[in-house]
Design an enzyme around this catalytic site. Structure first.
Site, PDB file in Angstrom:
ATOM      1  N   ASP A  16      42.136  57.338  40.769  1.00 29.70           N
ATOM      2  CA  ASP A  16      41.507  57.640  42.058  1.00 29.70           C
ATOM      3  C   ASP A  16      42.324  57.016  43.181  1.00 29.70           C
ATOM      4  OD1 ASP A  16      40.405  54.849  42.596  1.00 29.70           O
ATOM      5  OD2 ASP A  16      39.454  55.300  40.668  1.00 29.70           O
ATOM      6  N   GLU A  20      51.844  34.968  54.466  1.00 32.87           N
ATOM      7  CA  GLU A  20      52.268  36.029  53.561  1.00 32.87           C
ATOM      8  C   GLU A  20      53.237  35.505  52.507  1.00 32.87           C
ATOM      9  OE1 GLU A  20      51.468  39.708  53.608  1.00 32.87           O
ATOM     10  OE2 GLU A  20      52.087  38.989  51.646  1.00 32.87           O
ATOM     11  N   ASP A  78      40.027  50.666  33.837  1.00 40.45           N
ATOM     12  CA  ASP A  78      39.653  51.706  34.796  1.00 40.45           C
ATOM     13  C   ASP A  78      38.549  51.163  35.708  1.00 40.45           C
ATOM     14  OD1 ASP A  78      39.450  54.094  36.111  1.00 40.45           O
ATOM     15  OD2 ASP A  78      38.558  55.217  34.440  1.00 40.45           O
ATOM     16  N   ILE A  79      38.759  51.269  37.018  1.00 39.60           N
ATOM     17  CA  ILE A  79      37.753  50.805  37.982  1.00 39.60           C
ATOM     18  C   ILE A  79      37.002  52.038  38.485  1.00 39.60           C
ATOM     19  CG2 ILE A  79      37.360  49.413  40.054  1.00 39.60           C
ATOM     20  CD1 ILE A  79      38.992  47.964  37.840  1.00 39.60           C
ATOM     21  N   ASP A 112      52.620  35.130  48.432  1.00 35.88           N
ATOM     22  CA  ASP A 112      53.466  35.856  47.480  1.00 35.88           C
ATOM     23  C   ASP A 112      54.165  34.899  46.515  1.00 35.88           C
ATOM     24  OD1 ASP A 112      52.670  37.974  48.990  1.00 35.88           O
ATOM     25  OD2 ASP A 112      54.599  38.328  49.961  1.00 35.88           O
ATOM     26  N   SER A 160      48.219  42.640  49.677  1.00 36.15           N
ATOM     27  CA  SER A 160      49.290  41.634  49.606  1.00 36.15           C
ATOM     28  C   SER A 160      49.060  40.649  48.484  1.00 36.15           C
ATOM     29  CB  SER A 160      49.321  40.812  50.894  1.00 36.15           C
ATOM     30  OG  SER A 160      50.026  41.462  51.880  1.00 36.15           O
ATOM     31  N   GLY A 174      39.137  57.498  35.537  1.00 37.74           N
ATOM     32  CA  GLY A 174      40.508  57.991  35.650  1.00 37.74           C
ATOM     33  C   GLY A 174      41.133  57.574  36.973  1.00 37.74           C
TER      34      GLY A 174
END
Ligand code: NAG
Ligand code: NAG
Ligand code: NAG
Ligand code: NAG
Ligand code: NAG
Ligand code: NAG
Length: 572
Positions: free
Chosen positions: A550, A279, A529-530, A283, A486, A548
């Protein structure tokens, strides 16, 4: 009102009779999944409790946050100092006096653990806590680990305290002990070898070059040393200079890096623990690989020992430290989270209130939405995907309206990643900047999933970014790939940090709390936008992405030049 106690031997009988009355403050109907009740806690066990005093003007702070964060407002970008925030959050003198004299009368040594004095910490035995707070502190066992924590399923407050105290903690909150909630790594490939960074071939793996190409993120160095980004890590994680350097040497051949970062440790964290877990490697490598030459600080929160750690307490301590900074980092990236249902509404609200304070100070807080689709996010493995699953599991702190929650996408032509947690909080209502979007999504759902989600709740995530198959280098497997929200979070955080660098260079304020800007017409137009894919779970196909906002990809993924232009325009 319930359960009268005996009179305390204190000065006046009037106080004595007032002390008799306990008023139920919080109660949980069931033990959260993943825990079972073992037995009563030994009466002499000492509890480390803290109480939040009611703040003098929480509503005023919320108004101030909106004012400094909403483009077009005359106060936009005029972030507050620590003292200005404390003026809203400090308790009234009466609250402070009533609470501290109540503690003193019971010989409970206490100390203030926040700058504004709105949090008091004290030690108390189980026996006394049960008596004073009408509680039944018991040992609860974490099914997966066998670890025990002391919690109660309800507590009351003496009548004279109820108007002055927001929450007593930890009481009803059940963090998985020893395993700090961590969102990530839902999919791992062990790679025989690393793949060279080739922005023309991002079909299988992600790396900084692919993300820079995809989102038009500049590769040039940031120039403003006052513009900082903090990466948080809970418990067992410490970043490795060596692994990060080696990652950047390979992945950023366009530039010579000399990896250095600041470190801060709080709540029992230390630099002595092992370095370079997946992790923290993920990062740090992506923040340093994308936010080119932005000063990075790692903030380690919580002990690496087997001490049962409580996630809300660690959030209070870690983010409380930042709140007290004269110059806090402008962006904080956090790839940890947990199921909202573990925590009581009152403590969730208090932690969320701390995030509101940081937003008012001009700090952008980005959190992973979770990797469990609509179901649950926790790393405890608790998740019900059977046909009997009755409700979706929103995550914490993504449900807090004062953070920016980041979901995940995948593929060259981005669609929602199946793992991207998203949904609606059961604790926080939809905030004003978002209410029209959640209402529109709920209306379009019609009767689908009715009763499985909270139609009035704050919707999450707010935004998204690619999150699958990120190449990383960590201490265990060397080169490999990791997936999860993550991965998405440091990407979005890096974009914001680079925008802040340009804003600072132009003499403008950093973005601060992002959501009112992102949900504005100019903000949403600067995002990709996906519109395809969904986040299955709970024996359903989950929420579908669409035009839009979601509850799987939020408003969409970043486009650096468009976001920068919108941010420059907003910051008149
Ligand atoms: C308190 O909890 C214990 C188990 O921990 C239970 O046996 C007992 O009945 C409870 N007492 C009350 C008053 O609810
Ligand atoms: C906050 O900062 C001030 C001044 O730097 C310091 O005196 C105080 O102890 C700090 N408070 C906390 C709770 O860290
Ligand atoms: C890298 O940075 C460190 C600390 O700032 C410095 O001591 C060292 O000389 C630098 N190494 C190179 C190769 O520039
Ligand atoms: C940890 O901190 C100590 C004291 O500041 C320092 O001497 C040591 O080099 C640090 N260790 C690592 C691994 O960073
Ligand atoms: C739905 O969310 C609201 C806050 O928006 C909360 O007050 C309510 O209790 C939630 N309902 C359920 C069933 O959890
Ligand atoms: C729901 O559960 C049933 C029975 O276990 C299974 O046949 C079905 O495929 C599941 N549906 C989804 C969408 O997971």
């Amino acid at each position: 009102m319930r359960r009268p106690l005996f009179c305390f031997p204190i000065l006046f009988s009037t106080i004595c009779s007032a002390s008799n009355v306990l008023i139920l403050h919080e109660k949980r109907d069931a033990i959260p999944a993943g825990f079972f009740l073992s037995r009563s806690a030994p009466s002499e066990t000492m509890l480390d409790l803290r109480m939040a005093l009611k703040q003098s003007d929480t509503a005023g702070l919320e108004r101030a946050l909106h004012a400094v964060s909403t483009p077009g407002n005359p106060a936009y970008g005029k972030h507050l100092t620590s003292e200005e925030v404390a003026a809203y959050t400090k308790p009234s003198e009466e609250s402070f006096d009533v609470a501290t004299s109540w503690l003193k009368q019971r010989k409970l040594l206490h100390k203030a653990v926040s700058h504004a004095g709105d949090w008091l910490q004290f030690s108390i035995s189980v026996e006394k806590a049960n008596e004073y707070f009408g509680a039944n502190f018991s040992l609860f066992t974490h099914t997966d680990t066998g670890s025990e924590i002391v919690r109660t399923l309800e507590y009351s407050l003496p009548a004279e305290l109820t108007n002055h105290i927001k929450v007593l903690h930890p009481t009803l909150s059940f963090s998985p002990p020893n395993v700090i909630p961590k969102i990530s790594l839902s999919k791992r490939h062990h790679l025989a070898s690393r793949q060279a960074p080739d922005p023309t071939d991002c079909t299988i793996f992600q790396n900084p070059a692919c993300l820079q190409a995809k989102y038009n993120i500049p590769t040039t160095s940031a120039t403003q040393s006052s513009n900082m980004i903090t990466v948080t890590g809970f418990q067992f994680n410490n970043p490795s200079v060596f692994l990060t350097q080696s990652f950047l040497n390979f992945m950023r051949p366009d530039k010579t890096f000399n990896v250095t970062f600041g470190t801060r440790y709080v709540a029992g964290a230390s630099n002595s623990t092992s370095e370079g877990n997946s992790e923290v490697s993920l990062d740090m490598e992506y923040v340093m690989g994308l936010a080119t030459d932005v000063p990075v600080t790692f903030l380690g929160i919580g002990p690496a020992t087997a001490t049962p750690a409580d996630f809300p307490t660690l959030l209070l301590e870690g983010f409380g430290l930042l709140l007290n900074d004269t110059n806090p980092p402008q962006v904080v990236s956090t790839s940890y989270g947990a199921d909202e249902s573990f925590y009581s509404p009152a403590i969730s609200e208090s932690v969320c209130n701390l995030f509101m304070q940081l937003g008012a100070r001009g700090v952008s807080l980005l959190f992973s939405s979770g990797d469990g689709g609509v179901q649950t996010s926790s790393s405890t493995g608790v998740g019900d995907n059977t046909a009997t699953c009755k409700a979706f599991g929103p995550t914490f702190p993504s449900g807090c309206p004062w953070v920016t929650s980041v979901g995940a996408t995948r593929n060259v032509v981005e669609i929602a990643a199946f793992l991207s947690s998203g949904g609606f909080s059961n604790v926080f209502p939809a905030p004003s900047y978002q209410a029209a979007d959640t209402a529109a999504y709920v209306a379009q759902l019609g009767s689908t999933y009715r009763g499985m989600y909270n139609a009035s709740g704050r919707g999450f995530p707010d935004v998204s970014a690619l999150g699958l198959d990120f190449q990383i280098r960590d201490h265990r497997f060397g080169w490999q790939t990791d997936s999860g929200t993550s991965a998405s979070t440091p990407v979005f955080a890096s974009v914001i940090s680079l925008i802040n660098d340009r804003l600072t260079a132009a003499g403008k304020s950093p973005l601060g709390f992002l959501n009112p800007f992102l949900y504005s017409a100019a903000g949403r137009a600067a995002l990709n936008d996906i519109t395809e894919g969904s986040n299955p779970g709970c024996n359903t196909t989950g929420f579908a992405a669409g035009a839009g906002w979601d509850p799987v990809t939020g408003l969409g993924s970043p486009n650096f030049p468009k976001l920068l232009a919108a941010a420059m325009t907003a910051a008149v």
